[in-house]
Scaffold this motif. Structure first.
Motif, PDB file in Angstrom:
ATOM      1  N   LEU A   5       0.841  -1.193   0.000  1.00 21.38           N
ATOM      2  CA  LEU A   5       0.000   0.000   0.000  1.00 21.38           C
ATOM      3  C   LEU A   5       0.875   1.241   0.000  1.00 21.38           C
ATOM      4  O   LEU A   5       1.984   1.225   0.552  1.00 21.38           O
ATOM      5  CB  LEU A   5      -0.893   0.026   1.242  1.00 21.38           C
ATOM      6  CG  LEU A   5      -1.833  -1.158   1.443  1.00 21.38           C
ATOM      7  CD1 LEU A   5      -2.525  -1.057   2.788  1.00 21.38           C
ATOM      8  CD2 LEU A   5      -2.845  -1.239   0.319  1.00 21.38           C
ATOM      9  N   LEU A  13      -6.022   3.378   6.158  1.00 22.72           N
ATOM     10  CA  LEU A  13      -6.516   2.071   6.589  1.00 22.72           C
ATOM     11  C   LEU A  13      -6.348   1.893   8.092  1.00 22.72           C
ATOM     12  O   LEU A  13      -7.258   1.435   8.780  1.00 22.72           O
ATOM     13  CB  LEU A  13      -5.780   0.958   5.835  1.00 22.72           C
ATOM     14  CG  LEU A  13      -6.145  -0.474   6.197  1.00 22.72           C
ATOM     15  CD1 LEU A  13      -7.619  -0.756   5.930  1.00 22.72           C
ATOM     16  CD2 LEU A  13      -5.264  -1.443   5.417  1.00 22.72           C
ATOM     17  N   GLN A  24      -7.541  -4.455  10.157  1.00 23.40           N
ATOM     18  CA  GLN A  24      -7.227  -3.982   8.819  1.00 23.40           C
ATOM     19  C   GLN A  24      -7.558  -5.063   7.793  1.00 23.40           C
ATOM     20  O   GLN A  24      -8.060  -4.761   6.707  1.00 23.40           O
ATOM     21  CB  GLN A  24      -5.763  -3.579   8.733  1.00 23.40           C
ATOM     22  CG  GLN A  24      -5.448  -2.352   9.558  1.00 23.40           C
ATOM     23  CD  GLN A  24      -4.002  -1.915   9.447  1.00 23.40           C
ATOM     24  OE1 GLN A  24      -3.292  -2.289   8.518  1.00 23.40           O
ATOM     25  NE2 GLN A  24      -3.558  -1.101  10.393  1.00 23.40           N
ATOM     26  N   GLN A  25      -7.300  -6.316   8.138  1.00 28.52           N
ATOM     27  CA  GLN A  25      -7.630  -7.421   7.231  1.00 28.52           C
ATOM     28  C   GLN A  25      -9.125  -7.450   6.934  1.00 28.52           C
ATOM     29  O   GLN A  25      -9.537  -7.646   5.793  1.00 28.52           O
ATOM     30  CB  GLN A  25      -7.222  -8.755   7.837  1.00 28.52           C
ATOM     31  CG  GLN A  25      -5.768  -9.075   7.713  1.00 28.52           C
ATOM     32  CD  GLN A  25      -5.483 -10.485   8.204  1.00 28.52           C
ATOM     33  OE1 GLN A  25      -6.306 -11.131   8.841  1.00 28.52           O
ATOM     34  NE2 GLN A  25      -4.293 -10.969   7.903  1.00 28.52           N
ATOM     35  N   ILE A  28     -10.111  -4.689   4.519  1.00 27.09           N
ATOM     36  CA  ILE A  28      -9.659  -4.977   3.156  1.00 27.09           C
ATOM     37  C   ILE A  28     -10.494  -6.087   2.537  1.00 27.09           C
ATOM     38  O   ILE A  28     -10.917  -5.985   1.374  1.00 27.09           O
ATOM     39  CB  ILE A  28      -8.163  -5.327   3.141  1.00 27.09           C
ATOM     40  CG1 ILE A  28      -7.343  -4.079   3.461  1.00 27.09           C
ATOM     41  CG2 ILE A  28      -7.750  -5.909   1.797  1.00 27.09           C
ATOM     42  CD1 ILE A  28      -5.870  -4.340   3.665  1.00 27.09           C
ATOM     43  N   ARG A  29     -10.779  -7.160   3.292  1.00 27.59           N
ATOM     44  CA  ARG A  29     -11.600  -8.250   2.755  1.00 27.59           C
ATOM     45  C   ARG A  29     -12.976  -7.752   2.349  1.00 27.59           C
ATOM     46  O   ARG A  29     -13.493  -8.089   1.281  1.00 27.59           O
ATOM     47  CB  ARG A  29     -11.724  -9.381   3.778  1.00 27.59           C
ATOM     48  CG  ARG A  29     -10.522 -10.296   3.830  1.00 27.59           C
ATOM     49  CD  ARG A  29     -10.840 -11.562   4.615  1.00 27.59           C
ATOM     50  NE  ARG A  29     -11.246 -11.281   5.988  1.00 27.59           N
ATOM     51  CZ  ARG A  29     -10.431 -11.328   7.036  1.00 27.59           C
ATOM     52  NH1 ARG A  29      -9.177 -11.649   6.878  1.00 27.59           N
ATOM     53  NH2 ARG A  29     -10.881 -11.062   8.233  1.00 27.59           N
TER      54      ARG A  29
END
Length: 89
Positions: A5, A13, A24-25, A28-29
Motif C-alpha cells: 500500500l 486504513l 485492517q484485514q 480490506i476483505r
C-alpha cells in the motif's frame, strides 16, 4: 498474498481500523468483496457486527493506541532470568 500500500492508503486504513474497531484485514476483505460484487448491500452482518448490534459487545471507550514498552531488560538478560528457580519449568 502480500499487499503493498502507499503510505497514504496505509495510514487511512490504520485510522479506519482504529475508528471502527475492525482489523485492517477485515476492512480490506470487505472492500475487495464489495468491489468484486460478491456481496450485496444487504450482506449479512459478521459475528462481530451482530454482537455489536445486539448490544452484547460495547465498542471501546478509548480508541486503539500503540503501546511502547516501559521496561527494557539489560543486554544479555531475558524474562526467564527474572524468575526464581522454583518458578522455572
Amino acid at each position: 498474498m502480500n499487499l503493498r500500500l502507499t503510505p497514504e492508503v496505509a495510514a487511512a486504513l490504520q485510522a479506519e481500523a482504529e475508528r471502527t474497531g475492525k482489523s485492517q484485514q477485515e476492512i480490506i476483505r470487505d472492500a475487495v468483496a464489495r468491489h468484486l460484487h460478491l456481496v450485496g448491500r444487504e450482506a449479512p452482518l459478521s459475528d462481530r457486527e451482530q454482537a455489536r448490534a445486539e448490544g452484547l459487545v460495547r465498542p471501546a471507550r478509548v480508541p486503539y493506541r500503540k503501546v511502547t514498552p516501559r521496561l527494557r531488560l539489560p543486554k544479555g538478560v531475558n524474562s526467564l532470568d527474572l524468575l526464581d528457580r522454583e518458578d522455572r519449568f
